[in-house]
Design a protein around this motif. Structure first.
Motif, PDB file in Angstrom:
ATOM      1  N   UNK A 294       0.829  -1.205   0.000  1.00 24.57           N
ATOM      2  CA  UNK A 294       0.000   0.000   0.000  1.00 24.57           C
ATOM      3  C   UNK A 294       0.864   1.257   0.000  1.00 24.57           C
ATOM      4  N   UNK A 295       1.918   1.256   0.813  1.00 20.96           N
ATOM      5  CA  UNK A 295       2.803   2.416   0.899  1.00 20.96           C
ATOM      6  C   UNK A 295       3.523   2.663  -0.420  1.00 20.96           C
ATOM      7  N   UNK A 296       4.088   1.609  -0.992  1.00 21.80           N
ATOM      8  CA  UNK A 296       4.827   1.753  -2.247  1.00 21.80           C
ATOM      9  C   UNK A 296       3.883   2.181  -3.377  1.00 21.80           C
ATOM     10  N   UNK A 297       2.668   1.649  -3.373  1.00 22.10           N
ATOM     11  CA  UNK A 297       1.694   2.041  -4.395  1.00 22.10           C
ATOM     12  C   UNK A 297       1.419   3.537  -4.331  1.00 22.10           C
ATOM     13  N   UNK A 298       1.214   4.051  -3.111  1.00 21.12           N
ATOM     14  CA  UNK A 298       0.975   5.488  -2.949  1.00 21.12           C
ATOM     15  C   UNK A 298       2.191   6.295  -3.425  1.00 21.12           C
ATOM     16  N   UNK A 299       3.401   5.804  -3.123  1.00 11.79           N
ATOM     17  CA  UNK A 299       4.616   6.511  -3.538  1.00 11.79           C
ATOM     18  C   UNK A 299       4.714   6.579  -5.057  1.00 11.79           C
ATOM     19  N   UNK A 300       4.455   5.456  -5.721  1.00 13.76           N
ATOM     20  CA  UNK A 300       4.557   5.405  -7.182  1.00 13.76           C
ATOM     21  C   UNK A 300       3.496   6.294  -7.823  1.00 13.76           C
ATOM     22  N   UNK A 301       2.277   6.242  -7.314  1.00 17.04           N
ATOM     23  CA  UNK A 301       1.201   7.076  -7.864  1.00 17.04           C
ATOM     24  C   UNK A 301       1.508   8.555  -7.646  1.00 17.04           C
ATOM     25  N   UNK A 302       2.028   8.888  -6.476  1.00 19.52           N
ATOM     26  CA  UNK A 302       2.371  10.283  -6.179  1.00 19.52           C
ATOM     27  C   UNK A 302       3.512  10.766  -7.065  1.00 19.52           C
ATOM     28  N   UNK A 303       4.561   9.956  -7.192  1.00 20.70           N
ATOM     29  CA  UNK A 303       5.727  10.373  -7.969  1.00 20.70           C
ATOM     30  C   UNK A 303       5.418  10.520  -9.447  1.00 20.70           C
ATOM     31  N   UNK A 304       4.384   9.843  -9.923  1.00 24.28           N
ATOM     32  CA  UNK A 304       3.986   9.960 -11.328  1.00 24.28           C
ATOM     33  C   UNK A 304       2.878  10.992 -11.544  1.00 24.28           C
ATOM     34  N   UNK A 305       2.534  11.727 -10.489  1.00 21.07           N
ATOM     35  CA  UNK A 305       1.594  12.825 -10.621  1.00 21.07           C
ATOM     36  C   UNK A 305       0.137  12.446 -10.709  1.00 21.07           C
ATOM     37  N   UNK A 306      -0.216  11.206 -10.326  1.00 21.54           N
ATOM     38  CA  UNK A 306      -1.607  10.763 -10.419  1.00 21.54           C
ATOM     39  C   UNK A 306      -2.433  11.181  -9.208  1.00 21.54           C
ATOM     40  N   UNK A 307      -1.791  11.281  -8.049  1.00 22.93           N
ATOM     41  CA  UNK A 307      -2.503  11.646  -6.820  1.00 22.93           C
ATOM     42  C   UNK A 307      -1.610  12.558  -5.995  1.00 22.93           C
ATOM     43  N   UNK A 308      -2.190  13.375  -5.105  1.00 24.20           N
ATOM     44  CA  UNK A 308      -1.377  14.106  -4.131  1.00 24.20           C
ATOM     45  C   UNK A 308      -0.970  13.159  -3.005  1.00 24.20           C
ATOM     46  N   UNK A 309      -0.038  13.597  -2.173  1.00 20.25           N
ATOM     47  CA  UNK A 309       0.419  12.707  -1.106  1.00 20.25           C
ATOM     48  C   UNK A 309      -0.692  12.457  -0.087  1.00 20.25           C
ATOM     49  N   UNK A 310      -1.359  13.517   0.347  1.00 22.68           N
ATOM     50  CA  UNK A 310      -2.478  13.356   1.283  1.00 22.68           C
ATOM     51  C   UNK A 310      -3.753  13.232   0.451  1.00 22.68           C
ATOM     52  N   UNK A 311      -4.046  11.998   0.059  1.00 18.15           N
ATOM     53  CA  UNK A 311      -5.133  11.775  -0.893  1.00 18.15           C
ATOM     54  C   UNK A 311      -6.498  12.028  -0.267  1.00 18.15           C
ATOM     55  N   UNK A 312      -6.681  11.628   0.972  1.00 13.93           N
ATOM     56  CA  UNK A 312      -7.985  11.811   1.606  1.00 13.93           C
ATOM     57  C   UNK A 312      -8.325  13.298   1.742  1.00 13.93           C
ATOM     58  N   UNK A 313      -7.334  14.098   2.104  1.00 13.11           N
ATOM     59  CA  UNK A 313      -7.588  15.530   2.229  1.00 13.11           C
ATOM     60  C   UNK A 313      -8.011  16.115   0.880  1.00 13.11           C
ATOM     61  N   UNK A 314      -7.368  15.669  -0.200  1.00 14.84           N
ATOM     62  CA  UNK A 314      -7.738  16.171  -1.521  1.00 14.84           C
ATOM     63  C   UNK A 314      -9.157  15.753  -1.903  1.00 14.84           C
ATOM     64  N   UNK A 315      -9.517  14.503  -1.641  1.00 15.94           N
ATOM     65  CA  UNK A 315     -10.855  14.032  -1.992  1.00 15.94           C
ATOM     66  C   UNK A 315     -11.920  14.784  -1.201  1.00 15.94           C
ATOM     67  N   UNK A 316     -11.626  15.078   0.063  1.00 19.20           N
ATOM     68  CA  UNK A 316     -12.561  15.883   0.855  1.00 19.20           C
ATOM     69  C   UNK A 316     -12.652  17.310   0.309  1.00 19.20           C
ATOM     70  N   UNK A 317     -11.523  17.835  -0.139  1.00 19.45           N
ATOM     71  CA  UNK A 317     -11.510  19.168  -0.753  1.00 19.45           C
ATOM     72  C   UNK A 317     -12.360  19.170  -2.027  1.00 19.45           C
ATOM     73  N   UNK A 318     -12.194  18.149  -2.872  1.00 22.11           N
ATOM     74  CA  UNK A 318     -12.989  18.060  -4.106  1.00 22.11           C
ATOM     75  C   UNK A 318     -14.474  17.910  -3.791  1.00 22.11           C
ATOM     76  N   UNK A 319     -14.792  17.256  -2.682  1.00 24.06           N
ATOM     77  CA  UNK A 319     -16.188  17.132  -2.262  1.00 24.06           C
ATOM     78  C   UNK A 319     -16.737  18.495  -1.829  1.00 24.06           C
ATOM     79  N   UNK A 320     -15.916  19.278  -1.129  1.00 25.13           N
ATOM     80  CA  UNK A 320     -16.366  20.609  -0.711  1.00 25.13           C
ATOM     81  C   UNK A 320     -16.564  21.527  -1.900  1.00 25.13           C
ATOM     82  N   UNK A 321     -15.910  21.221  -3.026  1.00 21.10           N
ATOM     83  CA  UNK A 321     -16.057  21.991  -4.258  1.00 21.10           C
ATOM     84  C   UNK A 321     -17.197  21.474  -5.143  1.00 21.10           C
ATOM     85  N   UNK A 322     -17.966  20.531  -4.624  1.00 21.21           N
ATOM     86  CA  UNK A 322     -19.121  19.960  -5.332  1.00 21.21           C
ATOM     87  C   UNK A 322     -18.737  19.313  -6.658  1.00 21.21           C
ATOM     88  N   UNK A 323     -17.572  18.666  -6.643  1.00 18.58           N
ATOM     89  CA  UNK A 323     -17.165  17.837  -7.782  1.00 18.58           C
ATOM     90  C   UNK A 323     -17.309  16.364  -7.425  1.00 18.58           C
TER      91      UNK A 323
END
Length: 376
Positions: free
Chosen positions: A325-354
Motif C-alpha cells: 500500500x505504501x509503495x503504491x501510494x509513492x509510485x502514484x504520487x511520484x507519477x503525478x496521479x494523486x497528491x500525497x495526502x489523498x484523503x484531504x484532496x478528496x474531501x476538498x474536491x467534495x467541498x467543491x461539489x465535484x
C-alpha cells in the motif's frame, strides 16, 4: 400505486433527486411507525454478475454499506421488512440489462416485497425486451420554459434568462435540471456568444461542464482542508480527478475507497514494473538484514551474511505487511496521479461539489460529470 413503482427520466433529469426525496419521506414514516418497512438505497451499477440473485446482492450491499449482518438482512427480506429503493439500472452494462430485469422480477416473486422502487433512464429501459413487474411507471418530463424562467428569477439570475430565452438551443440544455443548476453556478464562467456558436447538443453540454468545473475551482475557499494559498491548483485538481475517473471507469465502479487502490491501476509499461521492483528490493533487504543480524549473533559474520542472503531471497517472496500500500501510494504520487495526502484532496474536491462523500467512500456528484472527467 400500491408500493411498486418504476421511475424513469433522462440523464440529469432529476431521477435520483426524486428517489432521494421519496427515501427521506419514507425514513420519516418508518421512524414514526416501526411496523412500516425499512427504506434502503441501493445502486444497481454495482451488480455485475448475471448469475447472482438480487437477494444475494442486496444482502452483500447492506453488509458492505452499513455492516448489517447477513442473517439480519435475510430475516428482514423473508419478513417483508425491507423497502428497496434501487437506483442506477442504466448503469448496468447493456449485455447484462436483460438478465438484471429477470433477476429483479424473480426477486419480486421469491420474496414478494410489499414495496419496490426501481430508477432508470428512459432510454436504457426502453431498449429492453423484458419489463419490470411493477404497478406503474412515472416519467419525469423536461422542464418547461416557464419553469426555467421561474427558477432563474428565484436564483437571481435574470440576466442569464434574458440571454437564453430567445436561444432555442441553450433553452434546450436548460430543460435538464442538472444543467440548469450548473448554469446558475457557472454563469460568470460562461461566454454566451461562444456558447451560442457551438452547433451540437453534446458540445454545448461539454462547454457547460467545463465552465462549472472552472467556477467550482475558482470560488472562495473556506480553508477547511488546505491552509490559505496552499490548495491545489485548478489544473492539478482536474488532472487528479480525470485520472481517478478513468481508473474507476476501467474498473466499472461508481464509488471509490482509498483503501481499494490497486496495483492494477498502474501503467503496465513502466509504473507497474517500478512498483514490483521496489517491493521486491525492500522485502529482500529487510529480511536479509533481519536474518543476517540474527544468525551473526549466533554464528560467525560469514555464516550470518550467507544465511542473511538466503533468508532475504526467501522472505522477499512474502513481502511485508502494509508495504504494498505504501509503495503504491509513492509510485502514484511520484507519477503525478494523486497528491500525497489523498484523503484531504478528496474531501476538498467534495467541498467543491465535484465529488460526493458517503462515509469513507467517494463518487462524482453525477454520472455526466463522471463521464466528462473520463474524457479529459
Amino acid at each position: 400505486m400500491k408500493g411498486k413503482l418504476l421511475l424513469l427520466g433522462n440523464p440529469g433529469g432529476g431521477k435520483t433527486t426524486t428517489l432521494l426525496e421519496l427515501a427521506r419521506r419514507l425514513v420519516i414514516r418508518a421512524e414514526k411507525d416501526e411496523k412500516t418497512p425499512i427504506p434502503v438505497l441501493l445502486d444497481l451499477s454495482k451488480w455485475q454478475n448475471n448469475n447472482q440473485e438480487i437477494s444475494d446482492w442486496l444482502v452483500e450491499q447492506l453488509k458492505f454499506k452499513y455492516n448489517i449482518p447477513k442473517k439480519v438482512t435475510i430475516n428482514w427480506l423473508e419478513n417483508q421488512q425491507l423497502l428497496p429503493l434501487i437506483d442506477g439500472f442504466d448503469g448496468v452494462s447493456p449485455e447484462l440489462s436483460e438478465h438484471c430485469l429477470d433477476r429483479i422480477n424473480k426477486f419480486s416473486v421469491d420474496f414478494q416485497p410489499k414495496h419496490l422502487v426501481v430508477c432508470s433512464s428512459f432510454a436504457a429501459y426502453k431498449n429492453c425486451h423484458n419489463k419490470l413487474r411493477v404497478n406503474a411507471a412515472v416519467l419525469l418530463q423536461p422542464l418547461k420554459n416557464s419553469q426555467i424562467q421561474d427558477y432563474l428569477l428565484l436564483a437571481r439570475s435574470r440576466e442569464l434568462w434574458n440571454y437564453i430565452q430567445d436561444e432555442p438551443e441553450l433553452l434546450n440544455v436548460a430543460k435538464t435540471p442538472l444543467m440548469l443548476t450548473m448554469m446558475t453556478l457557472a454563469y460568470e464562467e460562461i461566454l454566451i456568444a461562444a456558447w451560442r456558436r457551438i452547433t451540437s447538443k453534446e458540445g454545448r453540454e461539454k462547454y457547460l461542464l467545463n465552465a462549472y468545473i472552472r467556477s467550482q475551482l475558482g470560488g472562495e475557499t473556506n480553508y477547511k482542508w488546505y491552509p490559505r494559498n496552499q490548495e491545489p491548483l485548478p489544473e492539478q485538481t482536474r488532472r487528479w480527478l480525470a485520472w481517478l475517473a478513468q481508473r474507476m471507469a476501467a474498473e466499472n465502479i461508481q464509488e471509490f475507497k482509498i483503501e481499494k487502490l490497486q496495483s492494477s491501476w498502474l501503467d503496465p509499461n513502466g509504473e507497474l514494473q517500478t512498483y514490483k521492483l521496489i517491493i521486491n528490493l525492500i522485502s529482500v533487504l529487510f529480511w536479509g538484514f533481519t536474518f543476517g543480524f540474527i544468525f551473526t549473533l549466533v554464528w560467525e559474520l560469514k555464516e550470518g551474511l550467507i544465511c542473511g542472503a538466503i533468508g532475504g531471497l526467501i522472505g522477499g517472496k512474502f513481502g511485508l505487511p502494509g508495504l504494498k500500500s505504501l509503495v503504491l501510494r509513492i509510485v502514484l504520487f511520484s507519477n503525478g496521479h494523486i497528491p500525497w495526502n489523498y484523503r484531504r484532496f478528496l474531501n476538498y474536491a467534495s467541498s467543491r461539489l465535484l465529488l460526493q462523500r458517503i462515509g469513507d467512500r467517494y463518487q462524482f456528484i453525477h454520472h455526466l460529470l463522471y463521464r466528462h472527467f473520463t474524457e479529459m
